[in-house]
Design a protein around this motif. Structure first.
Motif, PDB file in Angstrom:
ATOM      1  N   GLU A 167       0.913  -1.087  -0.111  1.00  0.00           N
ATOM      2  CA  GLU A 167       0.149   0.040  -0.195  1.00  0.00           C
ATOM      3  C   GLU A 167       1.026   1.070  -0.063  1.00  0.00           C
ATOM      4  O   GLU A 167       1.989   1.089   0.376  1.00  0.00           O
ATOM      5  N   ALA A 168       0.444   2.344  -0.522  1.00  0.00           N
ATOM      6  CA  ALA A 168       1.170   3.490  -0.630  1.00  0.00           C
ATOM      7  C   ALA A 168       0.436   4.766  -0.602  1.00  0.00           C
ATOM      8  O   ALA A 168      -0.824   4.649  -0.970  1.00  0.00           O
ATOM      9  N   TYR A 169       0.849   5.716   0.054  1.00  0.00           N
ATOM     10  CA  TYR A 169       0.075   7.138  -0.088  1.00  0.00           C
ATOM     11  C   TYR A 169       1.108   7.990  -0.548  1.00  0.00           C
ATOM     12  O   TYR A 169       2.182   8.263  -0.407  1.00  0.00           O
ATOM     13  N   VAL A 170       0.508   8.993  -1.350  1.00  0.00           N
ATOM     14  CA  VAL A 170       1.384   9.937  -2.009  1.00  0.00           C
ATOM     15  C   VAL A 170       0.622  11.334  -1.547  1.00  0.00           C
ATOM     16  O   VAL A 170      -0.369  11.778  -1.591  1.00  0.00           O
ATOM     17  N   SER A 176       2.310  22.902  -6.708  1.00  0.00           N
ATOM     18  CA  SER A 176       3.971  22.744  -6.914  1.00  0.00           C
ATOM     19  C   SER A 176       4.405  21.505  -7.134  1.00  0.00           C
ATOM     20  O   SER A 176       3.633  20.305  -7.559  1.00  0.00           O
ATOM     21  N   GLY A 177       5.871  21.326  -7.397  1.00  0.00           N
ATOM     22  CA  GLY A 177       6.262  19.890  -7.965  1.00  0.00           C
ATOM     23  C   GLY A 177       6.796  19.148  -6.863  1.00  0.00           C
ATOM     24  O   GLY A 177       7.269  18.064  -6.946  1.00  0.00           O
ATOM     25  N   SER A 178       6.314  19.501  -5.449  1.00  0.00           N
ATOM     26  CA  SER A 178       6.974  18.890  -4.236  1.00  0.00           C
ATOM     27  C   SER A 178       5.969  17.978  -3.971  1.00  0.00           C
ATOM     28  O   SER A 178       4.526  17.847  -3.896  1.00  0.00           O
ATOM     29  N   ALA A 179       6.205  16.646  -3.729  1.00  0.00           N
ATOM     30  CA  ALA A 179       5.535  15.443  -3.073  1.00  0.00           C
ATOM     31  C   ALA A 179       6.302  14.533  -2.397  1.00  0.00           C
ATOM     32  O   ALA A 179       7.544  14.769  -2.149  1.00  0.00           O
ATOM     33  N   TYR A 180       5.614  13.565  -1.538  1.00  0.00           N
ATOM     34  CA  TYR A 180       6.305  12.883  -0.724  1.00  0.00           C
ATOM     35  C   TYR A 180       5.363  11.355  -0.880  1.00  0.00           C
ATOM     36  O   TYR A 180       4.175  11.462  -0.748  1.00  0.00           O
ATOM     37  N   LEU A 181       6.290  10.268  -1.141  1.00  0.00           N
ATOM     38  CA  LEU A 181       5.581   8.990  -1.255  1.00  0.00           C
ATOM     39  C   LEU A 181       5.781   8.208   0.141  1.00  0.00           C
ATOM     40  O   LEU A 181       6.991   8.016   0.417  1.00  0.00           O
ATOM     41  N   LEU A 182       4.831   7.625   0.616  1.00  0.00           N
ATOM     42  CA  LEU A 182       5.082   6.596   1.837  1.00  0.00           C
ATOM     43  C   LEU A 182       4.410   5.287   1.297  1.00  0.00           C
ATOM     44  O   LEU A 182       3.269   5.228   1.169  1.00  0.00           O
ATOM     45  N   ALA A 183       5.193   4.189   1.404  1.00  0.00           N
ATOM     46  CA  ALA A 183       4.820   2.987   0.803  1.00  0.00           C
ATOM     47  C   ALA A 183       5.044   1.994   2.197  1.00  0.00           C
ATOM     48  O   ALA A 183       5.928   2.048   2.974  1.00  0.00           O
ATOM     49  N   ASP A 184       4.116   0.606   2.106  1.00  0.00           N
ATOM     50  CA  ASP A 184       4.210  -0.043   3.119  1.00  0.00           C
ATOM     51  C   ASP A 184       3.890  -1.404   2.753  1.00  0.00           C
ATOM     52  O   ASP A 184       3.379  -1.645   1.481  1.00  0.00           O
ATOM     53  N   HIS A 185       4.286  -2.445   3.610  1.00  0.00           N
ATOM     54  CA  HIS A 185       4.340  -3.877   2.923  1.00  0.00           C
ATOM     55  C   HIS A 185       4.631  -4.060   1.629  1.00  0.00           C
ATOM     56  O   HIS A 185       4.188  -4.734   0.871  1.00  0.00           O
ATOM     57  N   LEU A 186       5.950  -3.455   1.184  1.00  0.00           N
ATOM     58  CA  LEU A 186       6.536  -3.743   0.046  1.00  0.00           C
ATOM     59  C   LEU A 186       7.308  -5.106   0.060  1.00  0.00           C
ATOM     60  O   LEU A 186       7.823  -5.636   0.754  1.00  0.00           O
ATOM     61  N   PRO A 187       7.163  -5.641  -0.974  1.00  0.00           N
ATOM     62  CA  PRO A 187       7.825  -7.319  -1.158  1.00  0.00           C
ATOM     63  C   PRO A 187       9.256  -7.023  -1.110  1.00  0.00           C
ATOM     64  O   PRO A 187       9.660  -5.635  -1.658  1.00  0.00           O
ATOM     65  N   PRO A 188      10.157  -7.811  -0.393  1.00  0.00           N
ATOM     66  CA  PRO A 188      11.600  -7.616  -0.671  1.00  0.00           C
ATOM     67  C   PRO A 188      12.155  -7.406  -2.067  1.00  0.00           C
ATOM     68  O   PRO A 188      11.475  -8.044  -2.890  1.00  0.00           O
ATOM     69  N   ASP A 216      11.527  -3.131   7.353  1.00  0.00           N
ATOM     70  CA  ASP A 216      10.215  -3.029   7.940  1.00  0.00           C
ATOM     71  C   ASP A 216       9.107  -3.133   6.863  1.00  0.00           C
ATOM     72  O   ASP A 216       7.890  -3.200   6.912  1.00  0.00           O
ATOM     73  N   GLY A 217       9.605  -3.153   5.556  1.00  0.00           N
ATOM     74  CA  GLY A 217       8.764  -3.138   4.111  1.00  0.00           C
ATOM     75  C   GLY A 217       8.308  -1.836   3.667  1.00  0.00           C
ATOM     76  O   GLY A 217       7.515  -1.776   3.020  1.00  0.00           O
ATOM     77  N   LYS A 218       8.732  -0.786   4.470  1.00  0.00           N
ATOM     78  CA  LYS A 218       8.386   0.475   4.134  1.00  0.00           C
ATOM     79  C   LYS A 218       9.406   0.987   3.207  1.00  0.00           C
ATOM     80  O   LYS A 218      10.531   0.703   3.007  1.00  0.00           O
ATOM     81  N   GLY A 219       8.917   2.039   2.401  1.00  0.00           N
ATOM     82  CA  GLY A 219       9.554   2.927   1.510  1.00  0.00           C
ATOM     83  C   GLY A 219       9.260   4.384   1.345  1.00  0.00           C
ATOM     84  O   GLY A 219       8.046   4.627   1.668  1.00  0.00           O
ATOM     85  N   ARG A 220      10.154   5.164   1.372  1.00  0.00           N
ATOM     86  CA  ARG A 220       9.824   6.519   1.505  1.00  0.00           C
ATOM     87  C   ARG A 220      10.560   7.251   0.407  1.00  0.00           C
ATOM     88  O   ARG A 220      11.702   7.125   0.341  1.00  0.00           O
TER      89      ARG A 220
END
Lengths: 258, 210
Positions: A167-170, A176-188, A216-220
């Motif tokens: 899952e992920a939220y942006v 503006s061109g600024s954004a932040y992505l937070l993902a969770d439960h990513l496969p290795p 922990d499966g997250k990505g930022r």
């Protein structure tokens, strides 16, 4: 109950000093009455200020651990990850109550998992160090600051068959061109691979940057696009060779429209 | 086609990045189950929450329980906070205050929590029921000194009524019982006191219509 009666109760309600019967009357009335709502908001803002008029005192450091452990967030859990092993091995612990064969098996599993935890922890620490260096170089903070304030939008990305749990939220500002992505439960990721974000505009995909999966499966990912985010219609995340690709080549793990 | 010279930065494991995020963004990240956002909010506000709870409860242990309850609840149900309805800090302090008052009243009346009582869950659901009014954030920049001197400037009877209500968790009837004043007098003091306080704090006078 008339509006007059309710208004009489509002100052006490704002101070949390109404009794339960009075509070209930206020809660029933206020959502239906704009004038009372405004008056209550004015009292509340004043009551809010009272919260600052107290001597400053610090809670114990143990409380922080307790709260983080109770919520199952990282530091508490990390600190406790060896505790269960100690409990098992302690005199009178679970281990001695099991039959010897099961005990040996349990010990092997426990040691394996401890080894795994230690390895992941070392990896995490390496990542932390590397990222702190990079942040210092590039100043990622400044870009995040640009996200602050009203007008920030959040969108959820959907998982794909490739990674059904992901899952992920942006978070972004359309202007503006600024954004932040937070993902969770990513496969290795396989060795030598990274996740890559794609910004989709009129069917064309341009890279929004690459990121790794944390233990922990997250990505930022902090994104700084040359165009305001409003020009993009959709986002996607694929698995690509380290360094990123110029267009998506690997399996897609997340997708969503803006 | 790819336009490559675009800066992007993998933030994996960077705690410093969180210090730069504002409350509303962190609260949003809670909904995304980001534990570091909780840590950051805890580090920002646990002291304020604890100080308030300690002022109400006078016991460190019980004040710490309030801090724990508030942050655990926030983690479990992050959507209780709605940024559209006002800034995070006053909301969090309201939640903490309500929780502490609840606790002090329970102790005073020696009542056990009634499992059928829905007022607690009601409270969490309906807390910021005043709608998105910009005036709510009017006091965002206030500090302790300003509030203390405004309290000092109140007529003593009004200040006492407000303090008994807000910090001791007494209802207006209880204040009347304790001070020996008629209930009507107490109500007037609370109302006048809070209006005067608002004026002293420099809030827009037009807000309180009567």
């Amino acid at each position: 109950m008339t509006c007059e009666d309710i208004r009489d109760l509002l100052p006490a309600y704002a101070l949390d000093a109404a009794d339960e019967a009075e509070a209930r009357l206020v809660r029933e009335h206020v959502p239906k009455c704009l004038a009372c709502r405004r008056e209550l908001a004015a009292y509340r803002a004043t009551a809010d200020a009272l919260a600052l008029a107290v001597p400053s005192a610090a809670p114990s450091a143990r409380l922080r651990e307790r709260v983080l452990a109770a919520t199952g967030t990282a530091p508490g859990r990390r600190a406790r990850s060896f505790d269960w092993l100690r409990r098992w091995l302690a005199p009178g612990g679970m281990l001695v109550r099991l039959s010897p064969a099961i005990a040996v098996l349990a010990l092997v599993v426990a040691l394996g998992s401890t080894y795994q935890t230690a390895r992941l922890q070392a990896q995490l620490e390496r990542q932390l160090a590397a990222n702190q260096r990079l942040v210092a170089e590039i100043g990622a903070r400044d870009r995040l600051v640009a996200l602050l304030g009203p007008g920030m939008v959040m969108r959820e990305l959907s998982s794909t068959e490739e990674a059904p749990e992901a899952e992920a939220y942006v978070y972004y500002r359309p202007d503006s061109g600024s954004a932040y992505l937070l993902a969770d439960h990513l496969p290795p990721l396989p060795d030598g691979r990274v996740y890559q974000l794609w910004l989709i505009r009129d069917g064309n995909r341009s890279s929004g940057g690459t990121f790794h999966r944390e233990p922990d499966g997250k990505g930022r990912l902090a994104i700084e696009s040359s165009e305001p985010f409003a020009v993009y219609q959709a986002l996607g995340v694929t698995i690509e060779p380290a360094g990123g690709s110029s267009g998506p080549t690997g399996p897609r793990v997340l997708a969503g429209t803006l | 086609m790819a336009i490559w010279p675009r800066r992007a930065k993998d933030l994996s494991g960077d705690p410093a990045a969180y210090a730069a995020l504002d409350d509303a963004v962190l609260a949003g990240l809670l909904a995304a189950r980001d534990g570091r956002a909780l840590e950051e909010l805890y580090d920002r506000y646990s002291r304020l929450v604890f100080s308030l709870a300690l002022r109400v409860l006078s016991q460190r242990e019980r004040a710490e329980e309030v801090v724990q309850d508030v942050f655990v609840k926030l983690w479990r149900e992050p959507r209780l906070y709605d940024p559209a309805r006002g800034p995070f800090r006053p909301w969090l302090l309201r939640v903490a205050h309500h929780r502490a008052i609840d606790e002090v009243r329970r102790a005073r009346h020696e009542v056990m929590p009634d499992p059928a009582d829905d007022s607690e869950s009601d409270f969490w659901q309906t807390l910021p029921d005043s709608g998105p009014l910009p005036e709510e954030s009017a006091f965002a920049a206030l500090d302790r000194e300003a509030v203390l001197s405004a309290l000092e400037a109140l007529p003593a009877a009004q200040r006492e009524a407000i303090e008994l209500a807000y910090f001791a968790g007494l209802t207006q009837s209880e204040i009347a019982g304790r001070t020996g004043e008629p209930l009507g007098t107490v109500k007037t003091r609370v109302r006048l006191g809070i209006k005067r306080l608002r004026d002293l704090l420099g809030g827009p006078e037009a807000m309180v219509v009567r």
